[in-house]
Structure formats: C-alpha cells, structure tokens
Design a protein around this motif. Structure first.
Motif, mmCIF file in Angstrom:
data_model
loop_
_atom_site.group_PDB
_atom_site.id
_atom_site.type_symbol
_atom_site.label_atom_id
_atom_site.label_comp_id
_atom_site.label_asym_id
_atom_site.label_seq_id
_atom_site.Cartn_x
_atom_site.Cartn_y
_atom_site.Cartn_z
ATOM 1 N N ASN A 134 -0.863 -6.611 -6.776
ATOM 2 C CA ASN A 134 -0.736 -7.823 -7.568
ATOM 3 C C ASN A 134 0.449 -7.732 -8.515
ATOM 4 N N SER A 135 1.036 -6.553 -8.638
ATOM 5 C CA SER A 135 2.123 -6.369 -9.592
ATOM 6 C C SER A 135 3.324 -5.717 -8.923
ATOM 7 N N GLU A 136 4.394 -5.686 -9.657
ATOM 8 C CA GLU A 136 5.645 -5.116 -9.186
ATOM 9 C C GLU A 136 5.598 -3.588 -9.261
ATOM 10 N N VAL A 137 6.313 -2.945 -8.359
ATOM 11 C CA VAL A 137 6.476 -1.495 -8.392
ATOM 12 C C VAL A 137 7.904 -1.225 -8.849
ATOM 13 N N VAL A 138 8.056 -0.316 -9.810
ATOM 14 C CA VAL A 138 9.372 0.014 -10.344
ATOM 15 C C VAL A 138 9.592 1.519 -10.294
ATOM 16 N N VAL A 192 6.142 3.625 -9.291
ATOM 17 C CA VAL A 192 4.779 3.431 -9.781
ATOM 18 C C VAL A 192 4.585 1.950 -10.116
ATOM 19 N N CYS A 193 3.358 1.496 -10.091
ATOM 20 C CA CYS A 193 3.050 0.129 -10.487
ATOM 21 C C CYS A 193 3.621 -0.118 -11.886
ATOM 22 N N ARG A 194 4.347 -1.203 -12.043
ATOM 23 C CA ARG A 194 5.060 -1.502 -13.292
ATOM 24 C C ARG A 194 4.154 -1.413 -14.512
ATOM 25 N N ASP A 195 2.937 -1.938 -14.387
ATOM 26 C CA ASP A 195 2.011 -1.975 -15.515
ATOM 27 C C ASP A 195 0.917 -0.916 -15.420
ATOM 28 N N PHE A 196 1.128 0.077 -14.575
ATOM 29 C CA PHE A 196 0.199 1.208 -14.430
ATOM 30 C C PHE A 196 -1.236 0.764 -14.139
ATOM 31 N N CYS A 246 -2.863 1.187 -11.370
ATOM 32 C CA CYS A 246 -3.300 1.917 -10.178
ATOM 33 C C CYS A 246 -4.820 2.095 -10.137
ATOM 34 N N SER A 247 -5.428 2.397 -11.275
ATOM 35 C CA SER A 247 -6.884 2.621 -11.299
ATOM 36 C C SER A 247 -7.628 1.372 -10.843
ATOM 37 N N GLU A 248 -7.133 0.226 -11.238
ATOM 38 C CA GLU A 248 -7.733 -1.044 -10.804
ATOM 39 C C GLU A 248 -7.497 -1.248 -9.306
ATOM 40 N N ASN A 249 -6.297 -0.926 -8.849
ATOM 41 C CA ASN A 249 -5.955 -1.132 -7.435
ATOM 42 C C ASN A 249 -6.827 -0.302 -6.495
ATOM 43 N N VAL A 250 -7.061 0.967 -6.823
ATOM 44 C CA VAL A 250 -7.830 1.815 -5.908
ATOM 45 C C VAL A 250 -9.320 1.466 -5.910
ATOM 46 N N ARG A 251 -9.778 0.747 -6.910
ATOM 47 C CA ARG A 251 -11.185 0.357 -6.978
ATOM 48 C C ARG A 251 -11.455 -1.003 -6.325
ATOM 49 N N ARG A 252 -10.407 -1.717 -5.973
ATOM 50 C CA ARG A 252 -10.549 -3.023 -5.331
ATOM 51 C C ARG A 252 -10.794 -2.806 -3.843
ATOM 52 N N ASP A 253 -11.763 -3.510 -3.297
ATOM 53 C CA ASP A 253 -12.064 -3.384 -1.868
ATOM 54 C C ASP A 253 -11.002 -4.097 -1.041
ATOM 55 N N PRO A 254 -10.463 -3.422 -0.031
ATOM 56 C CA PRO A 254 -9.518 -4.078 0.880
ATOM 57 C C PRO A 254 -10.296 -4.970 1.845
ATOM 58 N N PRO A 255 -9.605 -5.791 2.613
ATOM 59 C CA PRO A 255 -10.315 -6.557 3.648
ATOM 60 C C PRO A 255 -11.031 -5.601 4.600
ATOM 61 N N LEU A 256 -12.192 -5.994 5.058
ATOM 62 C CA LEU A 256 -12.996 -5.158 5.945
ATOM 63 C C LEU A 256 -12.257 -4.953 7.274
#
Length: 160
Positions: free
Chosen positions: A90-94, A115-119, A121-131
């Motif tokens: 959802n965010s930019e990588v810099v 790394v994710c611009r706004d750090f 990552c913890s939120e990203n790895v906890r989000r479920d991807p499409p099945l």
C-alpha cells in the motif's frame, strides 16, 4: 515486540553520535503504539525530511537502533521491500542508507536496503494475501512471513 521507553530507544542507536541520538525526534504516535503488533519500531523523522530510524530486536533482549538517510534519487521502478517482501504494498518502497557503526562508519562506510517508506512491514506481513488455493493454511503462511521479517530486519541490523 516489547514496549520501549524513550531512553531505551535513544540508547539503542549504534550508528549515531550522542548529539544525533539526542536530536532524534520520536514518532508522533509513539505513546499510543500497539507494541504487540510490531516486529520492529520504524519511523520517519517528522521534522527532518529524508531521515528515518528503526529499532530492531536482535538476539535475546538486545536492541539495535539505526539512523537512516533516504536516497534522494528514485529508480523509477516499483521495488519490493527487502524486509517484508510484500507484493500487495500500500506504500512506496525507498532506498535507505545507514552509516556503519564504529570505525567503519567514521571512515564513511555505509550499507543500504530497500524498505517500505513508512516502515509498515509489520502490518504488511500480518495481512492475508488472496487465497491461492483451497486448503491453503493462511495462519501458517502469516506466521512464516512474520518470522522471516524478524530475521531479515535483525540480519540487516547485525550487519552494521
């Protein structure tokens, strides 16, 4: 991640001078941080554009704080975060660079990573991807992504 005090955050920086530690601006939402949902604490300095920080737990109870500088130029391509490897960002990588600690840093040696611009990552790895398929174990996949994020962030921190 355990809740961190201001003193613990400032004293964890391995690649910052005493003055830089004192001048570091803590994240504006630091007091209301949900520590149990973080694998590391990362933030952009609200008053100094291009500066960012991360405090990463390594080994048992030890913290490594890193002061980053964001690269001014962008590559023009969509990069993948080296830590969370999220493909649904959802965010930019810099590109963030950090001077090495100790004598190497004083000589101007640096390391860097995308790394994710706004750090977040913890939120990203906890989000479920499409099945991907019926019967896919989402919880096991999420736990694996969390563990890999922790390992990658700690490996970067230990390389300073």
């Amino acid at each position: 991640m355990i809740a961190l005090t201001e003193e613990a955050i400032r004293s964890s920086f391995v690649n910052a001078s005493r003055r830089e530690r004192t001048d570091a601006n803590l994240p504006p939402t630091w007091a209301s941080t949900l520590w149990e949902s973080l694998d590391y604490l990362g933030w952009r300095d609200p008053k100094l554009p291009g500066r960012a920080y991360a405090v990463i737990p390594v080994e048992t109870g030890r913290l490594v704080g890193i002061m980053f500088r964001q690269a001014e130029a962008s590559v023009g391509l969509r990069m993948m975060c080296a830590w969370c490897e999220d493909v649904w960002l959802n965010s930019e990588v810099v590109f963030y660079g950090a001077k090495r600690s100790g004598a190497a840093g004083r000589q101007g040696n640096t390391v860097g990573t995308y790394v994710c611009r706004d750090f977040n990552c913890s939120e990203n790895v906890r989000r479920d991807p499409p099945l991907p398929y019926q019967g896919y174990d989402m919880e096991a996949a999420r736990n694996t992504r969390i563990m890999q994020l922790q390992q990658k962030a700690a490996a970067f921190a230990m390389n300073l």
